[in-house]
Design a protein around this motif. Structure first.
Motif, PDB file in Angstrom:
ATOM      1  N   THR A 155      10.682 -35.771-120.443  1.00 23.88           N
ATOM      2  CA  THR A 155      11.334 -35.336-121.662  1.00 23.88           C
ATOM      3  C   THR A 155      11.113 -36.370-122.756  1.00 23.88           C
ATOM      4  N   THR A 156      10.843 -35.895-123.952  1.00 27.60           N
ATOM      5  CA  THR A 156      10.587 -36.785-125.086  1.00 27.60           C
ATOM      6  C   THR A 156      11.625 -36.620-126.193  1.00 27.60           C
ATOM      7  N   GLY A 157      12.602 -35.759-125.955  1.00 28.88           N
ATOM      8  CA  GLY A 157      13.593 -35.496-126.988  1.00 28.88           C
ATOM      9  C   GLY A 157      13.146 -34.450-127.982  1.00 28.88           C
ATOM     10  N   GLU A 158      11.949 -33.907-127.794  1.00 29.35           N
ATOM     11  CA  GLU A 158      11.440 -32.877-128.684  1.00 29.35           C
ATOM     12  C   GLU A 158      11.624 -31.501-128.045  1.00 29.35           C
ATOM     13  N   ALA A 159      11.850 -30.497-128.861  1.00 29.80           N
ATOM     14  CA  ALA A 159      12.091 -29.139-128.354  1.00 29.80           C
ATOM     15  C   ALA A 159      10.757 -28.447-128.074  1.00 29.80           C
ATOM     16  N   HIS A 160      10.135 -28.817-126.972  1.00 33.18           N
ATOM     17  CA  HIS A 160       8.839 -28.200-126.650  1.00 33.18           C
ATOM     18  C   HIS A 160       8.870 -27.485-125.310  1.00 33.18           C
ATOM     19  N   GLY A 161      10.064 -27.319-124.742  1.00 32.64           N
ATOM     20  CA  GLY A 161      10.149 -26.528-123.522  1.00 32.64           C
ATOM     21  C   GLY A 161      10.464 -27.300-122.261  1.00 32.64           C
ATOM     22  N   THR A 162      10.188 -28.604-122.211  1.00 30.50           N
ATOM     23  CA  THR A 162      10.520 -29.369-121.019  1.00 30.50           C
ATOM     24  C   THR A 162      12.025 -29.546-120.943  1.00 30.50           C
ATOM     25  N   PRO A 163      12.658 -29.138-119.853  1.00 29.84           N
ATOM     26  CA  PRO A 163      14.112 -29.332-119.750  1.00 29.84           C
ATOM     27  C   PRO A 163      14.463 -30.809-119.886  1.00 29.84           C
ATOM     28  N   PRO A 164      15.544 -31.128-120.571  1.00 27.60           N
ATOM     29  CA  PRO A 164      15.885 -32.547-120.778  1.00 27.60           C
ATOM     30  C   PRO A 164      16.454 -33.235-119.544  1.00 27.60           C
ATOM     31  N   TYR A 165      16.864 -32.462-118.528  1.00 27.51           N
ATOM     32  CA  TYR A 165      17.513 -33.046-117.360  1.00 27.51           C
ATOM     33  C   TYR A 165      16.928 -32.469-116.070  1.00 27.51           C
ATOM     34  N   PHE A 166      17.232 -33.138-114.971  1.00 30.84           N
ATOM     35  CA  PHE A 166      17.034 -32.511-113.670  1.00 30.84           C
ATOM     36  C   PHE A 166      18.170 -32.937-112.749  1.00 30.84           C
ATOM     37  N   LEU A 167      18.518 -32.051-111.848  1.00 28.93           N
ATOM     38  CA  LEU A 167      19.578 -32.304-110.880  1.00 28.93           C
ATOM     39  C   LEU A 167      18.953 -32.715-109.550  1.00 28.93           C
ATOM     40  N   MET A 168      19.597 -33.621-108.861  1.00 27.35           N
ATOM     41  CA  MET A 168      19.109 -34.065-107.558  1.00 27.35           C
ATOM     42  C   MET A 168      20.251 -33.960-106.549  1.00 27.35           C
ATOM     43  N   LEU A 169      20.026 -33.168-105.526  1.00 30.06           N
ATOM     44  CA  LEU A 169      20.979 -33.015-104.434  1.00 30.06           C
ATOM     45  C   LEU A 169      20.388 -33.682-103.200  1.00 30.06           C
ATOM     46  N   VAL A 170      21.142 -34.576-102.593  1.00 33.65           N
ATOM     47  CA  VAL A 170      20.622 -35.370-101.482  1.00 33.65           C
ATOM     48  C   VAL A 170      21.432 -35.090-100.223  1.00 33.65           C
ATOM     49  N   TYR A 171      20.699 -34.827 -99.140  1.00 33.79           N
ATOM     50  CA  TYR A 171      21.302 -34.625 -97.819  1.00 33.79           C
ATOM     51  C   TYR A 171      20.780 -35.736 -96.910  1.00 33.79           C
ATOM     52  N   LYS A 172      21.659 -36.639 -96.549  1.00 34.69           N
ATOM     53  CA  LYS A 172      21.231 -37.826 -95.805  1.00 34.69           C
ATOM     54  C   LYS A 172      20.641 -37.469 -94.443  1.00 34.69           C
ATOM     55  N   ASN A 173      21.199 -36.437 -93.779  1.00 35.25           N
ATOM     56  CA  ASN A 173      20.753 -36.064 -92.440  1.00 35.25           C
ATOM     57  C   ASN A 173      19.595 -35.064 -92.524  1.00 35.25           C
ATOM     58  N   GLY A 174      18.426 -35.576 -92.872  1.00 41.92           N
ATOM     59  CA  GLY A 174      17.246 -34.735 -92.989  1.00 41.92           C
ATOM     60  C   GLY A 174      16.383 -34.826 -91.747  1.00 41.92           C
ATOM     61  N   SER A 175      15.224 -35.444 -91.892  1.00 41.88           N
ATOM     62  CA  SER A 175      14.298 -35.485 -90.756  1.00 41.88           C
ATOM     63  C   SER A 175      14.830 -36.321 -89.598  1.00 41.88           C
ATOM     64  N   LEU A 176      15.676 -37.311 -89.904  1.00 41.62           N
ATOM     65  CA  LEU A 176      16.231 -38.112 -88.811  1.00 41.62           C
ATOM     66  C   LEU A 176      17.058 -37.251 -87.867  1.00 41.62           C
ATOM     67  N   ALA A 177      17.813 -36.294 -88.433  1.00 36.66           N
ATOM     68  CA  ALA A 177      18.590 -35.380 -87.598  1.00 36.66           C
ATOM     69  C   ALA A 177      17.678 -34.408 -86.860  1.00 36.66           C
ATOM     70  N   ARG A 178      16.636 -33.920 -87.544  1.00 36.00           N
ATOM     71  CA  ARG A 178      15.684 -33.016 -86.877  1.00 36.00           C
ATOM     72  C   ARG A 178      14.965 -33.732 -85.738  1.00 36.00           C
ATOM     73  N   GLU A 179      14.624 -34.997 -85.963  1.00 36.35           N
ATOM     74  CA  GLU A 179      13.958 -35.759 -84.908  1.00 36.35           C
ATOM     75  C   GLU A 179      14.891 -35.980 -83.715  1.00 36.35           C
ATOM     76  N   TRP A 180      16.166 -36.187 -83.994  1.00 39.46           N
ATOM     77  CA  TRP A 180      17.121 -36.361 -82.891  1.00 39.46           C
ATOM     78  C   TRP A 180      17.218 -35.085 -82.050  1.00 39.46           C
TER      79      TRP A 180
END
Length: 529
Positions: free
Chosen positions: A336-361
Motif C-alpha cells: 500500500t502506498t496511500g494512493e487510491a489505486h485499488g490495493t487494500p490498505p490493510y491485511f488481516l492475519m489469523l494464526v493457529y499455533k497448532n498447525g503442522s506440529l499437531a498434524r505430525e503428532w
C-alpha cells in the motif's frame, strides 16, 4: 530490461534462502543455507538454540545466535557467486521471520562502514551487537510483560485498537520490555533495534561511506505492538512505557519507518560490489516480514485469502477497513502506498499455533509415522465427520485463545477418550482445522460483506491433494495451489520456489520499475502465479 535479474532473500527460522527471478518474474534459480546443516558450529536444532544454552538470556527462551545469521549470509553469497550472473542483478529485497528482533550495539554503523571486501562479514562484525541472540517468534517468556502491557493499554485506549493486535509474547514490544529490565546495561549500549527484515537489508548495504542501519518497513513494524495503526507513527505512550523513561529514547533506537514501499533503501554496499561483483547501481529495496512477503507473492484480491499450512497455520486476508479484533492481527498491506489505486490498505492475519506440529503428532501416533500412512487414513474417510471430530491443541492455542489439550467427540457430540478406529484421528484433525479456518474467515468477512471466492493454499501440507480437497469442501470455494517453478541454472532441473523470497523479489522488480519511471501499481508489474 530482458537481461535484468531480481533477487529476493528470506531469512526464516531454519534457513536463509535466495530466489533469482528474471524481468518477467519467471523463476531462474534458488540457493539456500540450512542453519542446522550448513553452519553446524552454532549447534542449533530447527534453527534455534536448545533450551539451557549458555547464550540464552533465560533457559526456556527460544532464540537463535545473531552471529549465525551473519555467517549464513557469508555462505549464501559464496554460493550465489558460484552460479549466478551477479553483474546482471539490478535490485534486491528481502523477507524476514516476523517479530524476531536484532540488537545493534553503539558503534555498529561505524563497523558497517569499515567492512572490507577481502574478508567475510562475520569476523568484521564481531562486537556489532549488544545482544548475542535473536528472540524467535516461538518464544513465550514474556507472558508477564504482555499482561502488564494489556493492563496499561486498557487505561490509554486499548492495545488492540491502537496497534491492531493484542499484546503477544512474540511481539517486539514485550520482548524489549523484558530484556531492558533484566539487562539494562545491554539496553543502554544499543544503538538500534531492528527486525530481521531490515537487519538483512542492513547487511546488503555493508561497506563504504553510505553503509548504515536500514529503516523499518511499515508492514513489518505493525507486528511490534508499538506502531499506532491509526496515525501511522510510533505510539509515544507505548514507547515511554516500554522504555521506562522517555519515548524518545526508544524511538531513536527503533529508527525511521518508511511508509512508501516504493522508496529504495539505497545501493548495495562495497562489500557486495568488490567481493562478489554486483554493480554499484544495484538497488537495495525495503524488506518486509515473511507473511507480508507471501502476500506480495500471491497478491490476493478482496474476497480471496492465502492459507499457509506450516509449523503454525496462518490465514491472510486483504481488507479495505481497519477493524481491530482480539482474535486476529491487522497490519498495513505491504504494497500500500496511500494512493487510491485499488490495493487494500490493510491485511488481516489469523494464526493457529497448532498447525503442522499437531498434524505430525497425529501422523506419528496414529498413522505409522509416515505421510503415506497419513494420506491413506485421510482417503479412507468416506465423508467428513462420519465418526465425530477432534481438537488437537498440543500447545496453548491462539484461536480460540489459550485452548489446550486433546478433545475427541463421537458423531453424537459426546466426549470420548479415543476413536475406535485409530486412523480416524487423521481425518479428524484435518477436518477440525479446516472448520476452524471457515469459522474465523466467515466471521471476519461478514464485516466487509465480501464472500470468500478463492483460497491460495501454500506450505508443506498444501502438497497433499486430499488435504486441499477437504479444505475446498469445507470452505465451499475454489482452492488453488500456486506453482512457482523454474529451471536450475546449475542442473537444468525444475525447482520449486520459496514464496517469501519470491515475494521479496517481486517487490525488488516493482521498485526497480518505479525507479525507471514506470509509476504503476504493484499489481500491474506482478504476474499472478
Amino acid at each position: 530490461m530482458s537481461s535484468a535479474y531480481f533477487v529476493g532473500l528470506d531469512l526464516s527460522t531454519q534457513a536463509l534462502k535466495a530466489s533469482l527471478l528474471d524481468a518477467s518474474l519467471r523463476g531462474v534459480d534458488e540457493v539456500s543455507v540450512r542453519f542446522d546443516v550448513d553452519v553446524p558450529e552454532f549447534g542449533t536444532s530447527g534453527g534455534v538454540l536448545r533450551h539451557g544454552h549458555a547464550l540464552l538470556d533465560e533457559p526456556e527462551a527460544v532464540a537463535a545466535p545473531v552471529d549465525m545469521y551473519v555467517a549464513a549470509m557469508d555462505v549464501l553469497w559464496d554460493r550465489i557467486a558460484e552460479k549466478w550472473p551477479v553483474d546482471r542483478i539490478v535490485a534486491l529485497s528481502a523477507a524476514g521471520q516476523q517479530h524476531a528482533s536484532v540488537y545493534w550495539a553503539q558503534g555498529a554503523t561505524d563497523l558497517l562502514r569499515d567492512v572490507e571486501a577481502h574478508a567475510p562479514l562475520r569476523p568484521q562484525l564481531a562486537g556489532a551487537f549488544s545482544r548475542a541472540i535473536v528472540p524467535n517468534w516461538q518464544d513465550a517468556t514474556t507472558l508477564d510483560e504482555c499482561a502488564e502491557l494489556m493492563r496499561w493499554a486498557d487505561t490509554t485506549g486499548g492495545m488492540c485498537e491502537v496497534t491492531g493486535s493484542m499484546a503477544h509474547t512474540r511481539f517486539t514490544g514485550a520482548q524489549i520490555l523484558r530484556w531492558r529490565r533484566r539487562h539494562p546495561e545491554q539496553y543502554a549500549r544499543t544503538e538500534r533495534i531492528a527486525l530481521v527484515s531490515n537487519f538483512v537489508t542492513t547487511l546488503l548495504l555493508a561497506g563504504g561511506a553510505d553503509a548504515r542501519i536500514a529503516p523499518l518497513d511499515q508492514s513489518d513494524a505493525c507486528g511490534m505492538n508499538l506502531w499506532d495503526m491509526r496515525t501511522r507513527a510510533w505510539s509515544q505512550p507505548l514507547l515511554a512505557m516500554v522504555d521506562g523513561a522517555q519515548a524518545g529514547a526508544l524511538e531513536a533506537k527503533l529508527g525511521h519507518v518508511v511508509l512508501d514501499p516504493r522508496v529504495p533503501v539505497g545501493r548495495v554496499g562495497t562489500w557486495l560490489q568488490r567481493r562478489y561483483g554486483l554493480a554499484s547501481s544495484c538497488l537495495v529495496c525495503q524488506a518486509t516480514g515473511d507473511n507480508p512477503a507471501t502476500l506480495q507473492c500471491l497478491t490476493p484480491r478482496m474476497g480471496e485469502a492465502v492459507i499457509s499450512l506450516g509449523t503454525s497455520d496462518t490465514v491472510l486476508l486483504p481488507s479495505q477497513v481497519y477493524t481491530p479484533d482480539p482474535t486476529y492481527h491487522i497490519f498495513a498491506h505491504p504494497v500500500t502506498t496511500g494512493e487510491a489505486h485499488g490495493t487494500p490498505p490493510y491485511f488481516l492475519m489469523l494464526v493457529y499455533k497448532n498447525g503442522s506440529l499437531a498434524r505430525e503428532w497425529v501422523r506419528d501416533t496414529y498413522a505409522g509415522g509416515t505421510w503415506a500412512g497419513f494420506d491413506a487414513a485421510l482417503q479412507s474417510a468416506a465423508e467428513p465427520l462420519q465418526h465425530g471430530t477432534g481438537f488437537f491443541w498440543l500447545r496453548p492455542e491462539i484461536i480460540p485463545w489459550h485452548a489446550r489439550g486433546l478433545h475427541r467427540f463421537n458423531e453424537h457430540d459426546e466426549p470420548i477418550e479415543a476413536f475406535e478406529d485409530a486412523t480416524y484421528h487423521v481425518p479428524a484433525i484435518v477436518q477440525s482445522q479446516c472448520l476452524a479456518f471457515k469459522t474465523s474467515i466467515d466471521r471476519v468477512l461478514r464485516t466487509s460483506r465480501t464472500p470468500l471466492q478463492r483460497v491460495y493454499v501454500v506450505g508443506g501440507a498444501a502438497e497433499n491433494e486430499h488435504v486441499c480437497q477437504l479444505l475446498a469442501d469445507v470452505l465451499g470455494c475454489d482452492v488453488a495451489r500456486p506453482r512457482i517453478v523454474g529451471r536450475s541454472a546449475e542442473t537444468g532441473q525444475r525447482v520449486p520456489y520459496n514464496y517469501c523470497s519470491v515475494g521479496a523479489a517481486c517487490r525488488a522488480r516493482w521498485v526497480w520499475a518505479v525507479m525507471q519511471g514506470e509509476h504503476a501499481p504493484f499489481e500491474t508489474t506482478h504476474t499472478t502465479w
